[in-house]
Design a protein around this motif. Structure first.
Motif, short mmCIF file in Angstrom:
data_model
loop_
_atom_site.label_atom_id
_atom_site.label_comp_id
_atom_site.label_asym_id
_atom_site.label_seq_id
_atom_site.Cartn_x
_atom_site.Cartn_y
_atom_site.Cartn_z
N ARG B 14 0.82 -1.21 0.00
CA ARG B 14 0.00 0.00 0.00
C ARG B 14 0.86 1.26 0.00
NH1 ARG B 14 -0.90 2.94 4.48
NH2 ARG B 14 0.07 2.26 6.41
N LYS B 17 3.47 3.80 -4.83
CA LYS B 17 2.63 4.75 -5.58
C LYS B 17 1.68 3.98 -6.51
CE LYS B 17 6.54 7.93 -6.26
NZ LYS B 17 7.46 8.40 -7.33
N SER B 18 0.46 4.43 -6.59
CA SER B 18 -0.50 3.70 -7.42
C SER B 18 -0.07 3.71 -8.88
CB SER B 18 -1.91 4.28 -7.25
OG SER B 18 -1.87 5.66 -7.49
N ARG B 21 2.24 0.81 -9.38
CA ARG B 21 1.60 -0.51 -9.37
C ARG B 21 0.92 -0.83 -10.69
NH1 ARG B 21 -0.97 -2.35 -3.75
NH2 ARG B 21 -0.89 -4.30 -4.90
N GLU B 22 0.48 0.22 -11.37
CA GLU B 22 -0.21 -0.01 -12.65
C GLU B 22 0.76 -0.30 -13.78
OE1 GLU B 22 -2.43 3.57 -12.95
OE2 GLU B 22 -3.66 3.05 -11.22
#
Lengths: 368, 368
Positions: B14, B17-18, B21-22
């Motif tokens: 978590r 950074k989003s 993750r993408e």
């Protein structure tokens, strides 16, 4: 070709993040002393027979071809040495490159990194480059880690990362297993353990990886492994987290020379143990001798170096530093601009004759 | 030691950074073919006599000591070769490391990087890691750069950086001097020119640096210099901008082996020119031969590689790729998942016999 100073360089610089422009770059003055005790290097070179064997394999290799996409020889040797699975291992040009990748995937504006200080300055620099905020927690008076203070800071700031250099550079302080567990369990952050010096002392945290996926461990070949010139390091963590970190690691980051040599040195690490034992013994001998010198205070250390403060009245630590190098050819590190370390210098534990030269020089400098 | 899958790995992930993750990681399958034409490497190894001379100096060096803080031997050789001042030069482990540092000091959330695509995928990946936004501008139908479209995109998005790979990988397209000037003068962004392939063709942009401080040039030793295995590259820019970029570059990033070899190869670059000339001639010969093969369309290229599309009805490009490697031992690169490049493969210009093996294999595969 000369650089035209007329054009509007500000048109280029305005694209640089303001946080970066405010940073000072990491710098170090070059000296070439007779006795070099300023960078915590190993005084023992890679054995000549190992060099020759390595050369035979390197010369036969085609240099114009890329290294393998995954440095599997190096990673396999790390897995064997650490008993940690290959999918949880990243290798880099020194552990610095891996700290950089880890911070890159986490740090951005609004994120906080907790850093006990004084410590290695790169964590702060790279957090700044990433636009994150550093929450500094002072070491205690005796330079031990303030475990409660670190936990409180991480909670208060909802920190993303806590970076713990253990044994700590430049103080030599180390965390126990129990302290690391308390730090982990008391926070929700990633717990990054830079264990560059762990072969010389302190708790080796690898067993903690097994059931704590927030723990990440960094190791280097620059200290106990005696390969600072070659730049190699590795990172251990949960495979799912390592997969994310690998996205910020450059492809083909490790050249074939470093990969071959690091793997071979790891496989022959038994040969290095006597050197490591000798350096630890020298650190202890140096500590005893320095503890007997009036006018300085030396701190106990789990690393291959000792921190000391010049407390002699009327003797400036900068004069000690300068006279050591100019009159005795012994270069140490001036760390007096670190927080809490006024009047402090750091000396690496070198070979016995190097340490003797340092002690003799220090005594001479302090006695007049 | 096995990895426990029970613990809550999400507690660690978590913090990532989003945007990271993408992302997909940069990957490449490993093959070991007889004829390797998939990575635009030089088919010519570093001369044996140069290897031996290098070894003598490396063996004499103490490997346990850090490299110099500033890689002055390497930087001095670059300054001599480019006539650009040392203060405007950074060196790295391949130019990738320098692109990374440059993006790190500029890119953050809210910043835009304009990238003509298809191109080398690392720019997009690293922009994503930094949290920035990629504004992609398609090449034109014939795979040339859409200069007006790039300028419009940079203006519309108030872009921080425009990355131009020229000659472009994997298409071979190159920008003229006039086009680069128009791109520079029509935007306010940093103009980053990745010239990894410029020794093989296209405009060498170094003269533009003199009065355009927003121009940054990247060069590599992995292609024409024949040292992909050693990982070396350099960056040229205005000294004030280079000082900022250096803050994101790790200290001691270059090991002493790379530094010595890169400097020595640069000083002996005259020895490499015949190899470069031969590769350029081979690219032209290969182009002519491929242009005569029915069922494929080959694109003109300024690099050491050619892009071609399999247009033969009923022949799948993946079958061509697979049969080339399995039946003829020739490995090329499948680039068909790049935008605009459906059914396309890329082949490096190798040694004459390698190129002959490729053409013979391609003809055989297409004829049945």
């Amino acid at each position: 070709m000369t650089v035209d100073t007329t054009p509007d360089i500000e048109s280029a610089l305005r694209h640089v993040k303001s946080a970066v422009r405010e940073l000072s770059a990491y710098t170090l003055r070059n000296h070439e002393p007779r006795v070099k005790l300023n960078q915590n290097e190993s005084p023992y070179d890679v054995p000549a027979e190992l060099k020759v064997a390595l050369w035979a394999s390197l010369a036969a290799r085609t240099w114009s071809r890329y290294p393998p996409f995954v440095a599997s020889d190096f990673i396999g040797a790390v897995a064997e040495a650490t008993s940690w699975p290959e999918a949880g291992i990243l290798v880099g040009n020194g552990s610095n490159e891996l700290i950089q990748a880890l911070l890159a995937i986490v740090v951005e504006r609004g994120r906080t990194v907790v850093i006990p200080e004084p410590t290695f300055t790169l964590y702060r620099l790279l957090t700044g480059v990433g636009g994150g905020t550093v929450e500094s927690v002072a070491l205690e008076e005796d330079l031990k880690f303030d475990v409660d203070g670190i936990i409180a800071a991480a909670r208060r700031t909802a920190a993303s990362i806590v970076v713990l250099c253990t044994p700590n550079n430049p103080t030599g302080s180390a965390l126990s297993r129990e302290e690391i567990e308390v730090l982990h369990d008391g926070t929700e952050a990633l717990i990054v353990l830079d264990q560059a010096y762990v072969e010389f002392g302190g708790y080796d945290a690898i067993p903690l990886l097994v059931d704590r996926p927030r723990v990440v461990i960094l190791r280097t070949f620059s200290k106990a492994m005696g390969m600072a010139g070659l730049r190699a390091g590795y990172l251990l963590g949960h495979p799912d987290l390592v997969r994310e970190i690998s996205k910020a690691k450059l492809p083909y980051n490790i050249n074939f020379v470093t990969e071959s040599i690091a793997a071979e040195v790891l496989r022959n690490r038994g040969l290095l143990q006597p050197q490591i034992d000798r350096i630890r013994a020298e650190r202890e001998r140096l500590f005893e001798r320095m503890a007997g010198i009036e006018g300085i205070r030396v701190f106990a250390s789990a690393g291959n170096f000792l921190l000391f403060r010049v407390e002699h009245p009327g003797v400036d630590h900068r004069v000690v530093f300068r006279r050591l190098v100019e009159e005795h050819g012994v270069l140490v590190r001036d760390v007096s601009d670190y927080p809490m370390l006024e009047r402090c210098l750091r000396v690496s534990a070198g070979a016995p004759e190097e340490n003797d030269a340092f002690v003799a020089g220090l005594v001479a400098v302090l006695s007049r």
